[in-house]
Enzyme design. Sequence first.
Site, mmCIF file in Angstrom:
data_model
loop_
_atom_site.group_PDB
_atom_site.id
_atom_site.type_symbol
_atom_site.label_atom_id
_atom_site.label_comp_id
_atom_site.label_asym_id
_atom_site.label_seq_id
_atom_site.Cartn_x
_atom_site.Cartn_y
_atom_site.Cartn_z
ATOM 1 N N HIS A 19 0.847 -1.207 0.000
ATOM 2 C CA HIS A 19 0.000 0.000 0.000
ATOM 3 C C HIS A 19 0.877 1.249 0.000
ATOM 4 O O HIS A 19 1.337 1.710 1.034
ATOM 5 C CB HIS A 19 -0.925 -0.006 1.229
ATOM 6 N N HIS A 21 1.099 5.027 -2.401
ATOM 7 C CA HIS A 21 0.511 5.842 -3.466
ATOM 8 C C HIS A 21 1.604 6.554 -4.255
ATOM 9 O O HIS A 21 2.457 7.231 -3.669
ATOM 10 C CB HIS A 21 -0.435 6.884 -2.874
ATOM 11 N N ASP A 23 1.420 9.188 -6.132
ATOM 12 C CA ASP A 23 1.368 10.646 -5.964
ATOM 13 C C ASP A 23 1.610 11.078 -4.526
ATOM 14 O O ASP A 23 1.565 12.273 -4.221
ATOM 15 C CB ASP A 23 0.037 11.210 -6.477
ATOM 16 N N GLY A 181 -10.106 7.626 -2.262
ATOM 17 C CA GLY A 181 -10.928 8.812 -2.067
ATOM 18 C C GLY A 181 -11.808 8.677 -0.831
ATOM 19 O O GLY A 181 -11.662 7.747 -0.042
ATOM 20 N N HIS A 208 -9.858 0.541 -0.402
ATOM 21 C CA HIS A 208 -9.700 1.383 0.784
ATOM 22 C C HIS A 208 -10.969 1.273 1.638
ATOM 23 O O HIS A 208 -12.068 1.576 1.163
ATOM 24 C CB HIS A 208 -9.519 2.845 0.377
ATOM 25 N N GLU A 211 -10.640 3.153 7.200
ATOM 26 C CA GLU A 211 -9.640 4.178 7.529
ATOM 27 C C GLU A 211 -10.366 5.328 8.218
ATOM 28 O O GLU A 211 -10.284 5.509 9.428
ATOM 29 C CB GLU A 211 -8.922 4.660 6.267
ATOM 30 N N ASP A 296 1.793 4.030 2.830
ATOM 31 C CA ASP A 296 0.714 4.878 2.331
ATOM 32 C C ASP A 296 1.271 6.006 1.461
ATOM 33 O O ASP A 296 1.227 5.929 0.247
ATOM 34 C CB ASP A 296 -0.142 5.424 3.471
#
Length: 359
Positions: A19, A21, A23, A181, A208, A211, A296
């Site tokens: 996991h 990202h 970006d 998102g 996701h 969370e 993350d």
Amino acid sequence: MPAPLDADSIRRAPKVLLHDHLDGGLRPQTVIELADEAGYRDLPTGDAAKLGTWFQEAADSGSLVRYLETFAHTVGVMQRPEAVRRVARECALDLAADGVVYAEVRMAPELLTAGGTPIEEAVEAILDGFAAGSAAATAAGTPITVGALLCAMRQNDRWEEVAGLVVRYRDAGVVGFDLAGPEIGFPPDRHPEAIALLDRAGVHRTIHAGEAAGIDSIRAALDGAHAERLGHGIRIADEVPGDGPLGPVAQRVLDEAVPLEVAPSSNVQTGAYPSLAAHPIARLHALGFTVTVNTDNRLMSGVSVTSEVADVAAVHGWGWDDVQTVTERALAAAFLDDAARTRLLTEVVRPGFDALRAG
């Protein structure tokens, strides 16, 4: 004597990352250079060290909403295919340098189209960058395999399009589908036709859930989106009391060994838990949940895989057995074929940990 369980030794350990990202992991200097190339003028500073600090402090507000706002800058400088290729290449190199031998890195390609890049070209740029970075890292003696997870944004309506891209590019380096998102207000079965497309094609997926939202979000990810893994999933702890029986969803996740892609520092930053000491990762691990340790967003959290594992081990008293267990669980949960998984386990992961235990 075994090697000490410190950052230097953990960096040498073969690690698996599920996991992360794309970006959320840019090098600060790269952000500045890409902004200059693209004419992007909204960065808070042009100094790389200060920019890295700014990202971490802005993300450290205890609010998931504020945390997500930091991505306006990283996504803002990734609107050209050549920028995406560079970021993906550097991602592979940085993870390899940190001792990661297998990674799945996720990105929502729809976020890379605001500047006019076709979404297919965005996906191809991601894959090209991962391939180039992995080849360069392997040539340098730090071999790594990087697979891409394509995210659809929950609040948007491009789920079916992204699902189709996962199917189209799954023999070219895309390993699965994700929903990212805001959890709250956007359930993971909002576009059932996209889930049906994934089901028909037999596509891997991680969702996701658990969370910002709780048990209902986890249940919906499992039942509505047919999640194989839970991105974060940490709110499963809401059904794991200090004493007494587990709640029904927690019992199911335990019994079915649903992998939890836990990112402790990120969870603290977004306000899910007040501190790493209060984080339930160790309690869940001790109870036999399929816990994995993840970054993350390395830029926003100011972390690496090494630092996350080292911090969890130090705060919660983990030993080498715990670190190896979560690594092997992550490898078992990875979206790769059994031959590659077995090769990594027998030729890379276990020999690597055996060497560290030998001192």
